[in-house]
Design a protein around this motif. Structure first.
Motif, PDB file in Angstrom:
ATOM      1  N   UNK A 265      54.466  39.228  45.954  1.00 55.38           N
ATOM      2  CA  UNK A 265      54.498  38.004  45.029  1.00 55.38           C
ATOM      3  C   UNK A 265      53.476  37.370  45.861  1.00 55.38           C
ATOM      4  N   UNK A 266      53.221  36.083  45.022  1.00 54.90           N
ATOM      5  CA  UNK A 266      51.632  35.533  44.812  1.00 54.90           C
ATOM      6  C   UNK A 266      51.222  34.690  45.842  1.00 54.90           C
ATOM      7  N   UNK A 267      51.765  34.062  46.767  1.00 53.42           N
ATOM      8  CA  UNK A 267      51.396  33.014  48.279  1.00 53.42           C
ATOM      9  C   UNK A 267      50.766  34.778  49.294  1.00 53.42           C
TER      10      UNK A 267
ATOM     11  N   UNK B  86      42.954  37.361  55.137  1.00 52.39           N
ATOM     12  CA  UNK B  86      43.195  38.250  56.168  1.00 52.39           C
ATOM     13  C   UNK B  86      42.581  38.935  56.140  1.00 52.39           C
ATOM     14  N   UNK B  87      41.916  40.141  54.575  1.00 56.67           N
ATOM     15  CA  UNK B  87      40.636  41.542  54.524  1.00 56.67           C
ATOM     16  C   UNK B  87      39.589  40.673  54.563  1.00 56.67           C
ATOM     17  N   UNK B  88      39.159  39.776  53.611  1.00 53.89           N
ATOM     18  CA  UNK B  88      38.606  39.656  52.793  1.00 53.89           C
ATOM     19  C   UNK B  88      37.808  38.532  52.768  1.00 53.89           C
ATOM     20  N   UNK B  89      38.810  37.491  52.998  1.00 61.06           N
ATOM     21  CA  UNK B  89      37.945  36.041  54.013  1.00 61.06           C
ATOM     22  C   UNK B  89      38.059  35.194  52.377  1.00 61.06           C
ATOM     23  N   UNK B  90      38.122  33.620  52.417  1.00 62.33           N
ATOM     24  CA  UNK B  90      38.438  32.812  52.423  1.00 62.33           C
ATOM     25  C   UNK B  90      38.060  32.619  50.259  1.00 62.33           C
ATOM     26  N   UNK B  91      36.143  33.460  50.327  1.00 61.43           N
ATOM     27  CA  UNK B  91      35.873  33.520  49.064  1.00 61.43           C
ATOM     28  C   UNK B  91      36.341  34.285  48.127  1.00 61.43           C
ATOM     29  N   UNK B  92      36.750  35.393  48.425  1.00 61.29           N
ATOM     30  CA  UNK B  92      37.817  36.268  47.908  1.00 61.29           C
ATOM     31  C   UNK B  92      38.806  35.557  47.767  1.00 61.29           C
ATOM     32  N   UNK B  93      39.491  34.853  48.340  1.00 61.08           N
ATOM     33  CA  UNK B  93      40.974  34.898  47.778  1.00 61.08           C
ATOM     34  C   UNK B  93      41.100  33.644  47.117  1.00 61.08           C
ATOM     35  N   UNK B  94      40.273  33.135  47.184  1.00 63.03           N
ATOM     36  CA  UNK B  94      39.678  31.942  45.773  1.00 63.03           C
ATOM     37  C   UNK B  94      39.753  32.602  44.743  1.00 63.03           C
TER      38      UNK B  94
ATOM     39  N   UNK C   5      40.286  35.474  43.812  1.00 60.67           N
ATOM     40  CA  UNK C   5      42.181  36.127  43.431  1.00 60.67           C
ATOM     41  C   UNK C   5      42.908  35.431  43.285  1.00 60.67           C
ATOM     42  N   UNK C   6      42.880  34.130  43.073  1.00 61.66           N
ATOM     43  CA  UNK C   6      43.908  32.650  43.266  1.00 61.66           C
ATOM     44  C   UNK C   6      43.826  32.740  41.636  1.00 61.66           C
ATOM     45  N   UNK C   7      41.808  32.968  40.773  1.00 63.69           N
ATOM     46  CA  UNK C   7      41.435  32.822  39.632  1.00 63.69           C
ATOM     47  C   UNK C   7      42.208  34.019  38.860  1.00 63.69           C
ATOM     48  N   UNK C   8      42.047  35.301  39.402  1.00 64.49           N
ATOM     49  CA  UNK C   8      42.284  36.295  38.633  1.00 64.49           C
ATOM     50  C   UNK C   8      44.139  35.757  38.541  1.00 64.49           C
ATOM     51  N   UNK C   9      45.120  35.999  39.222  1.00 66.10           N
ATOM     52  CA  UNK C   9      46.373  35.612  39.110  1.00 66.10           C
ATOM     53  C   UNK C   9      46.284  34.962  38.251  1.00 66.10           C
ATOM     54  N   UNK C  10      45.833  33.516  38.399  1.00 65.58           N
ATOM     55  CA  UNK C  10      45.619  32.209  36.939  1.00 65.58           C
ATOM     56  C   UNK C  10      46.017  32.994  35.487  1.00 65.58           C
TER      57      UNK C  10
ATOM     58  N   UNK D  43      35.664  37.780  33.558  1.00 66.89           N
ATOM     59  CA  UNK D  43      35.185  38.813  35.127  1.00 66.89           C
ATOM     60  C   UNK D  43      34.597  38.581  35.884  1.00 66.89           C
ATOM     61  N   UNK D  44      34.562  38.726  37.527  1.00 66.23           N
ATOM     62  CA  UNK D  44      34.985  38.334  38.093  1.00 66.23           C
ATOM     63  C   UNK D  44      34.529  38.993  39.210  1.00 66.23           C
ATOM     64  N   UNK D  45      32.915  38.946  40.764  1.00 61.41           N
ATOM     65  CA  UNK D  45      33.446  39.797  41.747  1.00 61.41           C
ATOM     66  C   UNK D  45      34.272  39.239  42.793  1.00 61.41           C
ATOM     67  N   UNK D  46      34.586  41.224  42.536  1.00 61.89           N
ATOM     68  CA  UNK D  46      35.404  41.168  43.557  1.00 61.89           C
ATOM     69  C   UNK D  46      35.412  42.921  44.264  1.00 61.89           C
ATOM     70  N   UNK D  47      35.774  43.376  45.052  1.00 62.15           N
ATOM     71  CA  UNK D  47      35.138  43.990  46.039  1.00 62.15           C
ATOM     72  C   UNK D  47      36.320  45.118  45.503  1.00 62.15           C
ATOM     73  N   UNK D  48      35.977  46.561  45.643  1.00 62.90           N
ATOM     74  CA  UNK D  48      37.132  47.499  45.266  1.00 62.90           C
ATOM     75  C   UNK D  48      37.820  47.651  46.293  1.00 62.90           C
ATOM     76  N   UNK D  49      39.059  48.282  45.733  1.00 60.87           N
ATOM     77  CA  UNK D  49      40.501  48.330  44.801  1.00 60.87           C
ATOM     78  C   UNK D  49      40.684  47.067  44.281  1.00 60.87           C
ATOM     79  N   UNK D  50      40.404  45.674  44.947  1.00 59.65           N
ATOM     80  CA  UNK D  50      40.335  44.884  43.960  1.00 59.65           C
ATOM     81  C   UNK D  50      40.208  44.554  41.797  1.00 59.65           C
TER      82      UNK D  50
END
Length: 388
Positions: free
Chosen positions: A100-102, A110-118, A120-125, A155-162
């Motif tokens: 689920x998205x949320x 929780x795992x990578x911090x607020x910046x990575x969560x934002x 990831x939101x762009x990736x889902x969109x 193209x986004x800067x994400x850590x592996x495995x995201x």
């Protein structure tokens, strides 16, 4: 109604045959041993894994060809249960990812911090944008002229495995929107073969014949065998789809959990996806090894050549109307996409033979080609006739 021959042995043929038989056509699947049967030399169940994605495509096939899927499963002691969260692994980094998205965004935060969560939101969109483009071109509507290209990947800067998970944007959107599901019985989970067996049994109930060499000529043909990607005069032949190497193993070692362990592990050579479960007596394991890919023209071309996939338009083969509809079509090679391609082929064939539009967009006509209650027999959709 008419006589229809369906060439092929996998999900597109199965889905088209069931719908056309329900609509009253005389249907023959032209093959010797369909791959959806467990005794096939190359059974389909291991190829589609143990996760049911986009279950509405399967439910709709059951509903439009007879009894509802949940009732059929309950009769053989199976239920459709939400799959436990997948495990993503890259090296020593392991992430448990909900669907689920949320919940996904919360887990990433929780795992990578607020910046990575934002991010990831762009990736889902963007994954939703890709999904909507595919829905309009091949999933909900047959592609009859060369479509526009799919939106470019971001193209986004994400850590592996995201980072690796974000590359398959259609799957990311489909699993998020529709969830991931498993078949579970009193002794534990199973693969999807029981679902295929139920549909095979329904073919018999609907009077669909399996015949490698039918003698009587049909009124129409649906060709679900994918054509080989063609080389044009000015361009190289499109690259064929790359399918993983599939292995199935069993052991007596009991697992410490009852559900299916679904793991996606990215190695330097590619993805290894595994499903592992205990059925009460043995541990089963299905492995899709993308580090040893197999060129598979039967699945069409890679997505970079999406526009070059074959159109679903009628041609004449020895004076018989023939419709190409295969995993190489624009609907795509995923199991749920093949079911939807079969549905589109059935709608087009029924309309070709009868003039009636039984697609979901026509609210006046039901799945069996009959007027729904409350609609006049003079309804335009029911009286329209096409020139064969």
């Amino acid at each position: 109604m008419g006589t229809v021959h369906i060439l092929g042995d996998e999900l597109v043929a199965l889905a088209a045959a069931l719908r056309l038989a329900r609509a009253g056509h005389n249907v023959t699947i032209v093959t010797s041993l369909p791959r959806w049967r467990a005794d096939s030399p190359h059974p389909l169940a291991p190829e589609i894994g143990a996760t049911l994605e986009l279950p509405s495509a399967w439910r709709d096939l059951f509903a439009k060809s007879g009894r509802a899927m949940d009732a059929e499963l309950a009769e053989i002691g199976l239920n459709l249960v939400k799959e436990p969260d997948r495990r993503l692994r890259a090296g020593d980094d392991i992430v448990t990812m909900p669907t689920e998205r949320g919940e996904q965004i919360h887990a990433v935060r929780d795992r990578y911090g607020e910046h990575t969560a934002n991010t990831w939101r762009d990736v889902l969109d963007h994954a939703d944008t890709i999904w909507q483009a595919r829905r309009r071109n091949g999933v909900e509507k047959a592609v009859t002229s060369r479509p526009s290209t799919l939106p470019e990947a971001i193209h986004v800067d994400l850590c592996s495995p995201l980072a690796e998970l974000s590359t398959d944007e259609t799957r990311l959107a489909v699993t998020r929107i529709f969830g991931c599901w498993n078949l579970v019985g009193p002794h534990g989970p199973t693969d999807l073969q029981p679902l295929l067996s139920l549909l095979d049994r329904r073919l018999t109930k609907r009077g669909v014949k399996i015949d490698p060499s039918p003698t009587s000529p049909p009124d129409a043909i649906i060709d679900t065998i994918s054509p080989v990607p063609r080389r044009s005069r000015w361009h190289r032949a499109p690259q064929p789809w790359l399918s993983p190497t599939v292995t199935v193993t069993m052991s007596d070692e009991q697992l410490p959990h009852n559900g299916i362990d679904h793991t996606l592990e990215w190695t330097p050579d590619g993805l290894i996806e595994t499903w592992t479960w205990w059925d009460g007596s043995q541990t089963h394991r299905i492995c899709h090894d993308h580090t040893r890919p197999i060129p598979d023209p039967g699945m069409g071309t890679v997505w970079s050549s999406w526009r070059d996939r074959p159109l679903m338009t009628w041609t004449q083969h020895k004076s018989i109307p023939t419709l190409p509809a295969s995993p190489a079509s624009h609907g795509g090679p995923e199991p749920w996409a093949r079911l939807l391609t079969g549905a589109l082929a059935a709608y087009l064939t029924h309309e070709r033979l009868t003039g009636e539009d039984i697609s979901p967009t026509n609210k006046a006509i039901g799945a069996a080609g009959r007027l729904r209650r409350g609609h006049s027999s003079t309804d335009r959709a029911s009286t329209r006739r096409l020139v064969r």
